[in-house]
Write an enzyme that holds these catalytic residues in place. Structure first.
Site, PDB file in Angstrom:
ATOM      1  CB  THR A 205      -7.505  12.827  -0.707  1.00 26.62           C
ATOM      2  OG1 THR A 205      -6.345  13.043   0.074  1.00 26.62           O
ATOM      3  CG2 THR A 205      -8.738  13.124   0.105  1.00 26.62           C
TER       4      THR A 205
ATOM      5  CB  THR B  24      -1.945  -2.244   8.942  1.00 30.92           C
ATOM      6  OG1 THR B  24      -3.031  -1.658   9.553  1.00 30.92           O
ATOM      7  CG2 THR B  24      -2.274  -2.409   7.466  1.00 30.92           C
TER       8      THR B  24
ATOM      9  CD  GLU C 113       1.309   4.896   6.762  1.00 29.66           C
ATOM     10  OE1 GLU C 113       0.941   5.502   7.777  1.00 29.66           O
ATOM     11  OE2 GLU C 113       0.528   4.379   5.951  1.00 29.66           O
TER      12      GLU C 113
ATOM     13  CG  ASN D  46      -0.867   8.060   8.260  1.00 27.17           C
ATOM     14  OD1 ASN D  46      -1.534   7.188   7.721  1.00 27.17           O
ATOM     15  ND2 ASN D  46       0.361   7.877   8.694  1.00 27.17           N
TER      16      ASN D  46
ATOM     17  CE  LYS E 239       0.288  -3.439   3.250  1.00 31.09           C
ATOM     18  NZ  LYS E 239      -0.555  -2.603   4.177  1.00 31.09           N
TER      19      LYS E 239
ATOM     20  CB  THR F 145      -0.985   0.004   1.185  1.00 30.99           C
ATOM     21  OG1 THR F 145      -0.257  -0.119   2.408  1.00 30.99           O
ATOM     22  CG2 THR F 145      -1.984  -1.126   1.068  1.00 30.99           C
TER      23      THR F 145
END
Lengths: 412, 412
Positions: free
Chosen positions: B412, B199, B285, B407, B188, B162
């Protein structure tokens, strides 16, 4: 709740910690902060005030915590509290303890009261010893700076700030036994804010007549519903302290649970604490908005509290709010990992008035309206579990670039 | 630990999930992601493979979790797993469940195996129904894309990402009963990463002969020490899943605790999981570096784990590491709020080899050397409590501007 609470008392918009009778406050710059902002302050009371304290739950408790516990533990009375910012006097060993006791002794001497009637609080960098020469100089000059007016309170308010951007104060008044009673507070927050007394210092003054034990009971109750329901980043500091002093000069009959005004006083105290707690959350490091999470329909209030705190503490939820992204998926994911009984089929989620999830199913909503709502300076997330009668509210803030900037180089 | 572990097996630097005998993999772009990156992938096994699964602890479990539990629960056998990215198929109600079951059925039909021999995994946005027309088209084309080579594995690895920046793989081999056995994995991660299966999707293939129950035991043990010891942001997703398949084609005697190679196989499996877990942490991230927290001297391993996770999860610690700030005060504050037995007088803290705290006292250290160390791409924080024999290691990453950027507008 807030609306009901305010029925029992009036908000004093221009009130401060020196509004209750008997209190003076002040502050000055003694050189612990690198800026020229005040870094040493005090509140004093002209009579021995009934005192109460609530302290950090961190295993590592800074030296000032030890000193304040010692003082309040002595007789439950305080004549004053001295506070420095710029240095937390935490993890500073025996020297740190000696320094904190010396702050108490020197300030007590400066205002002519017993050492055990002084509380000490510190906030700032951990692990560096206080520059005691500067502290001593500051303490010597401090009594002349104390005043019973708004300026004295303002000087104190500035002296307790670290990375806070705004001063945080609240004041209410109510009538007890035909006498006007005031409750006021000042607080600092900013990072390391999390339930169970995170990096915050809070000071409450009141002219109500109330014993130390009763004040302690009410202060703990209020703390559980207010200061312990805010989080900025999930970190709990070594220095958190909330101290309340009651001068008794309002002349009401001493408050006990049997007093008809007990609940009203408790509501006023809770309101003051809630205003301060929400101000701390809104002024969390880098925050652009206040986030409120209201959970209802949980199996108990405790369970609702745990869920509300998990949602308010989620970095993903906080980032989404910063980005005005109506990402309710992160909200429900946080609800689901709180370790609480939740029926996965019956959860509703609203952002303000905008329903995004009903009975655990996404329902179409107006994305533009949601964007507009999330761009506001206060965002309320409603979670209804339809699983019981438990309810709770928690407050926090969004996670922003500035939080990272502020905390990536705090010491430098 | 890692050094001892590697004695039992060899690392296969160019290995992949298709290295163990019997496995093919592949991936393609079916249109669930807005980019042109692959978003649908599969691993298949030419024989029914012994299977094991470990799943998210979130109350809200995405539809694919339900389906995979159903499949593995049937006979403990899998012929394949189909995975999509770009949509988590979570909080999607009965339609989501129907879609996940349809993915299973369609892929099983496409490769000619029973539906219950297929696992399903999804990752991506929560709360939107899958575009099943695209999924169906993709599934129809997928069998032709599957291959037993490196390219097939690479296509699969891309299909599961992702916001990940890099593919995460590991492969080892060892000898059992004179046969070469391989263990390989792909995973992942990226945000919403926290202990208890955050996640992440993980897939392990091996050609070892081992039953489903034994594989499950070892997979859970490995997960507790690896995937459950990483955190990116404290959030646990609705979709986490680790699936292992053992083809048995290596020809070893079936592994049980009595087999002389049991420990070596367990060590190899743990190593593969540890490499994947650390890669997930490093690629958290916005992360610029891997942070490892080693706690020793705790009253128990569990206690050490809780402390290590609290330190690795602290936003303040993470921000300080990003800023290369040797702010050990935040580390000790995190240790102190972990809710574990800690002697406040006996804690040592090192950053790499740089001692910053000894017996809970700050000691002078070379700030330039610390800055240089913290600027590296791996930071190891050592905490010794001198309070017992418990030890644990946790992994995470720094908190950066990019975490917030990613985040604040994920949808979007």
């Amino acid at each position: 709740m807030a609306n009901n609470l305010t029925a029992a008392f009036d908000i004093v918009a221009d009130g401060s910690i020196t509004t209750p009778r008997g209190f003076q406050a002040g502050g000055l710059h003694c050189g612990l902060k690198k800026t020229t902002r005040h870094d040493l302050g005090a509140i004093i009371c002209e009579v021995p005030a009934s005192a109460a304290g609530v302290y950090t739950t961190n295993v590592f408790q800074a030296a000032p915590i030890l000193v304040t516990k010692d003082s309040i533990g002595e007789e439950g009375l305080l004549r004053g509290v001295i506070v420095n910012s710029g240095n937390a006097n935490a993890c500073t060993g025996k020297q740190g303890e000696a320094d904190a006791f010396e702050m108490r002794a020197k300030f007590a001497e400066a205002i002519g009261v017993p050492a055990a009637h002084i509380a000490v609080a510190s906030t700032g960098v951990i692990g560096e010893n206080l520059k005691m020469d500067r502290v001593r100089d500051g303490i010597a000059k401090l009594p002349a700076k104390l005043a019973a007016d708004v300026q004295g309170a303002a000087d104190f308010n500035q002296a307790i700030l670290t990375t806070d951007l705004v001063e945080k104060t609240a004041c209410v008044r109510l009538e007890l036994d035909g006498q006007v009673v005031h409750i006021a507070g000042a607080a600092k927050g900013s990072g390391m804010i999390h339930p169970n007394m995170a990096t915050m210092l809070g000071f409450v003054t009141t002219d109500a007549a109330i014993g130390s034990a009763e004040l302690t009971t009410l202060l703990r109750q209020a703390t559980d519903l207010t200061f312990n329901m805010i989080t900025v980043d999930g970190d709990t500091s070594t220095n958190d302290m909330l101290v309340a002093m009651a001068s008794g000069l309002a002349g009401n009959a001493t408050l006990t649970p049997a007093h008809p005004g007990w609940d009203a006083f408790a509501a006023g105290l809770r309101y003051v604490c809630e205003v301060l707690a929400k101000a701390i959350a809104r002024d969390g490091e880098g925050a652009t908005k206040l986030v409120e999470v209201q959970v209802r329909g949980a199996v108990s209030d405790d369970s609702a509290q745990a869920i509300a705190k998990t949602v308010i503490g989620s970095s993903l939820v906080k980032s989404a709010v910063f980005g005005a992204d109506a990402n309710w998926g992160r909200i429900i994911a946080a609800v689901g990992r709180a370790g609480q009984p939740v029926n996965p089929e019956t959860v509703d989620i609203r952002l303000g008035d905008i329903v995004t999830l009903e009975q655990s199913r996404p329902i179409g909503f107006d994305e533009d309206a949601a964007l507009e709502y999330l761009k506001g300076d206060t965002v309320v997330i409603h979670v209804d579990l339809h699983n019981g009668e438990g309810a709770a509210t928690a407050w926090g803030c969004d996670l922003t670039y500035d939080y990272v900037r502020i905390n990536a180089a705090y010491r430098t």
